[in-house]
Write an enzyme that holds these catalytic residues in place. Structure first.
Site, PDB file in Angstrom:
ATOM      1  N   THR A 130      -3.528  -7.880   9.837  1.00 47.50           N
ATOM      2  CA  THR A 130      -4.163  -6.494   9.429  1.00 47.50           C
ATOM      3  C   THR A 130      -3.547  -5.039   9.645  1.00 47.50           C
ATOM      4  OG1 THR A 130      -6.082  -5.401   9.241  1.00 47.50           O
ATOM      5  CG2 THR A 130      -5.829  -6.245  11.689  1.00 47.50           C
ATOM      6  N   THR A 166      -9.756  -5.618   6.707  1.00 45.17           N
ATOM      7  CA  THR A 166      -9.577  -6.440   6.400  1.00 45.17           C
ATOM      8  C   THR A 166     -10.253  -8.052   7.202  1.00 45.17           C
ATOM      9  OG1 THR A 166      -7.513  -6.011   4.983  1.00 45.17           O
ATOM     10  CG2 THR A 166      -7.299  -9.011   5.613  1.00 45.17           C
ATOM     11  N   ARG A 223      -1.536  -2.673  -7.238  1.00 45.93           N
ATOM     12  CA  ARG A 223      -0.739  -2.860  -5.762  1.00 45.93           C
ATOM     13  C   ARG A 223      -1.455  -3.981  -5.495  1.00 45.93           C
ATOM     14  NH1 ARG A 223      -2.934  -3.344   0.308  1.00 45.93           N
ATOM     15  NH2 ARG A 223      -1.136  -2.259   1.250  1.00 45.93           N
ATOM     16  N   VAL A 224      -0.345  -4.407  -4.023  1.00 44.91           N
ATOM     17  CA  VAL A 224      -0.498  -5.596  -3.727  1.00 44.91           C
ATOM     18  C   VAL A 224       0.278  -5.399  -1.580  1.00 44.91           C
ATOM     19  CG1 VAL A 224       0.446  -8.489  -3.316  1.00 44.91           C
ATOM     20  CG2 VAL A 224       0.181  -7.532  -5.310  1.00 44.91           C
ATOM     21  N   GLY A 225      -0.908  -6.138  -1.198  1.00 50.63           N
ATOM     22  CA  GLY A 225      -0.549  -5.348   0.171  1.00 50.63           C
ATOM     23  C   GLY A 225       0.394  -6.947   1.297  1.00 50.63           C
ATOM     24  N   ASP A 226       0.561  -7.118   2.433  1.00 49.93           N
ATOM     25  CA  ASP A 226       0.739  -7.999   2.668  1.00 49.93           C
ATOM     26  C   ASP A 226      -0.345  -9.046   3.289  1.00 49.93           C
ATOM     27  OD1 ASP A 226      -1.297  -6.547   4.545  1.00 49.93           O
ATOM     28  OD2 ASP A 226      -0.103  -7.744   6.192  1.00 49.93           O
ATOM     29  N   GLY A 229      -0.528  -2.421   5.247  1.00 51.15           N
ATOM     30  CA  GLY A 229       0.523  -3.599   4.766  1.00 51.15           C
ATOM     31  C   GLY A 229       2.088  -3.482   4.215  1.00 51.15           C
TER      32      GLY A 229
END
Ligand code: ASP
Length: 337
Positions: free
Chosen positions: A247, A196, A224-227, A250
């Site tokens: 980074t 990232t 899917r959703v990360g941070d 997440g």
């Protein structure tokens, strides 16, 4: 969070403050034996380009938001990083992008998740912040909003690179093996999983901004959703404390609300930016169940003090400090933990 304005805002605005910018290009098992000299040079050049681009914006009097967007767009356009072109593949062999940005002066923010056709997601995050009444938009809704503005659309194939396709295939096949060494449960070696990009800038008005943009994690389930697109997890900025971009893994960064936690330790605990970032990344995240949260952050306060802690072997990172000195690092340096 604090919205107390300094009493002499006008006087402050008249005297240009020293500018600074810090960036990252992902954290992971980045060791000299894992990358060739040529690859290392390519990463260093790309980091320098991003830093110079963002720093030029700041010295020309541009805002910290302008600088974050300009620096990150160069990294989104580079196939080296897991953002924009060169982003990782999902389990469905597509690319889904997440990004966010925050203005430390106003605490305004913009974020998007799961877009598939936006060439530069960080630019759309800015538009969502500035041109919509919302903070976060997802998928086709975010893309529909983008159509009303000057945003470059591309086919999903534009983001594809052979390297990332191979990584996704390897991840899937090692999922089926139980002897995947040096890899987490999903079978992907750490050094391939991350990448990232993020930036924090301080402009001549003394305003901070932070942004993060990513393809997420290799072989992630679609949806899917990360941070990275979550304000307070992957990105946060408040002039009263600091700007942060994260980074790493997440799911852990969301649970620990990493970016806001660093800001809160400064605001409520009186910590310096270095202490706040170090305690969260080095002391707390590795203790989290079940596997510990691996990764790092870049953080900068409104005086231009910079922290870049990471609990992985390496993190692509660099900064131009308030004295104009540029530093670019990949591996852990002698003076770091
Ligand atoms: N934090 C990102 C995510 O979990 C991945 C990364 O930083 O490389 O989506």
């Amino acid at each position: 969070m604090s919205l107390v304005l300094a009493p002499d805002v006008t006087a402050q605005a008249d005297t240009p403050q020293p500018v600074a910018i810090v960036i990252h290009g992902g954290a992971g098992t980045i060791l000299p034996e894992n990358i060739t000299d040529e690859q290392e040079q390519a990463y260093r050049t790309a980091l320098r380009t991003a830093l110079e681009t963002g720093h030029d914006v700041l010295t020309d009097g541009g805002s910290s938001i302008d600088a974050v967007v300009a620096a990150l767009q160069t990294m989104e356009d580079s196939p080296l990083f897991n953002a924009g072109k060169g982003a990782v593949f999902t389990s469905e062999n597509t690319v889904e992008l997440d990004a966010s940005i925050m203005d430390g002066h106003t605490l305004n923010a913009g974020a998007l998740t799961g877009v598939k056709h936006i060439k530069n997601p960080i630019g759309l995050a800015r538009l969502i912040m500035e041109e919509s009444e919302h903070v976060m938009m997802a998928g086709t809704g975010a893309e529909d909003f983008a159509r009303a503005h000057e945003v470059s659309f591309v086919e999903n194939e534009y983001f594809y690179t052979e390297r990332r396709r191979r990584q996704a295939e390897e991840a899937r096949s090692s999922n089926d093996r139980d002897d995947a060494r040096d890899a987490d449960a999903d079978g992907i070696p750490d050094y391939d999983k991350l990448g990232t990009v993020g930036a924090v800038a301080l402009d001549q008005d003394g305003d901070l901004a932070a942004g993060t943009t990513t393809g997420g994690t290799t072989n992630k389930r679609f949806g899917r959703v990360g941070d990275s697109p979550i304000i307070g997890a992957g990105t946060y900025a408040d002039n009263a404390t600091c700007g942060v971009s994260a980074t790493g893994h997440g799911e852990y960064f969301i649970r620990a609300a990493v970016a806001h936690e660093i800001s809160a330790r400064m605001e409520h605990g009186g910590m310096s930016v270095q202490e706040a970032a170090r305690t969260v990344i080095m002391d707390e995240l590795p203790q989290m169940e079940p596997d510990g949260g691996s990764g790092g952050v870049i953080a900068m306060d409104a005086q231009g003090n910079i922290a870049m802690p990471f609990n992985t072997p390496g993190m692509y990172r660099g900064y131009v400090g308030t004295d104009g000195t540029m530093v670019i690092r990949i591996y852990r340096a002698e003076d770091e933990e």
